[in-house]
Design an enzyme around this catalytic site. Sequence first.
Site, PDB file in Angstrom:
ATOM      1  CD  GLU A 106       3.372   5.205   2.982  1.00 13.96           C
ATOM      2  OE1 GLU A 106       3.307   5.570   4.398  1.00 13.96           O
ATOM      3  OE2 GLU A 106       3.813   4.231   2.659  1.00 13.96           O
ATOM      4  CG  HIS A 119       3.849  10.659   5.683  1.00 11.90           C
ATOM      5  ND1 HIS A 119       4.070   9.277   5.660  1.00 11.90           N
ATOM      6  CD2 HIS A 119       2.819  10.834   5.249  1.00 11.90           C
ATOM      7  CE1 HIS A 119       2.987   8.619   5.036  1.00 11.90           C
ATOM      8  NE2 HIS A 119       2.091   9.588   4.853  1.00 11.90           N
ATOM      9  CB  THR A 198       3.179   3.906   6.583  1.00  7.70           C
ATOM     10  OG1 THR A 198       4.369   4.875   6.462  1.00  7.70           O
ATOM     11  CG2 THR A 198       1.882   4.703   6.834  1.00  7.70           C
TER      12      THR A 198
END
Length: 260
Positions: A106, A119, A198
């Site tokens: 990302e 993440h 996100t």
Amino acid sequence: GHHFIPFCIIISPSVWHKNYPVAQGNRQSPIDIVPHQALHDPSLGPVVLNYDQCTSMNITNNGHSVVVQFDDSDDRSVIQGGPLDNPYRLKQFHFHWGEKGCHGSEHTVAGNSYASELHLVHWNAVKYKTFGEAATAPDGLAVLGIFLETGDDHRWLHVITDALYMVKFKVSTTVNCFNPKCLLPSSLHYWTYLGSLTTPPLHESVIWIVLREPIIVSEKQLGKFRMLLFTGEEEDQRIRMENNFRPPQPLKGRKVRSSI
Ligand SMILES: Cc1ccn(O)c(=O)c1
Ligand SMILES: [Zn+2]
């Protein structure tokens, strides 16, 4: 022929703003990190990860990623230090990846993307009572981002990738005593900035800590992520889970700080 109504509608990031106007907000993630424009901040101390090994609970295909969830009922697994004013509790970790090669992360670094990004999501249990409440607060979440680059096998990621066949469809299975410390690179040098989730609802509640050094995983291990499906077992259409990453968003004047 029979009318097929797909249960699984993939909404592309470019139209998220219709339902989530904050998608065009002033602190959206991910971003392109430009190392030479990052401000070295000597007041930024090291990030400290105190992960207890037995707080992991399950691994779940939630229809847009594969998530390992943790027992966050106390402070056994926390991240602190760095840009954080207090400890943040580990809630889950998940991955974003592409369909091939070096696209899938990302965040990008000077315009370059990595094959995948891990993440580790934490929440501020000192100031907020629940994850949900923290997820809507400007200092509610802290997400540690780690890039994945292809090369040799990662000896500990096998624990995760060897379990992925069990969560091919949107299901969950137990995982016990997995300590995500084994997924860290050797250097904890990081960039940090204020951003957002996100994926929808894209709340602007995340203090991002992105490690500069990627971890190395094999193409074979990455291939197992691409075997996952967005769709459930009951659905006729099988849609491979890949490219579940949001492209970089405008910086809108934000400063990225760097440690060390
Ligand atoms: C809480 C949350 C949800 C989705 N993603 O991608 C994140 O990085 C964090
Ligand atoms: Zn994520």
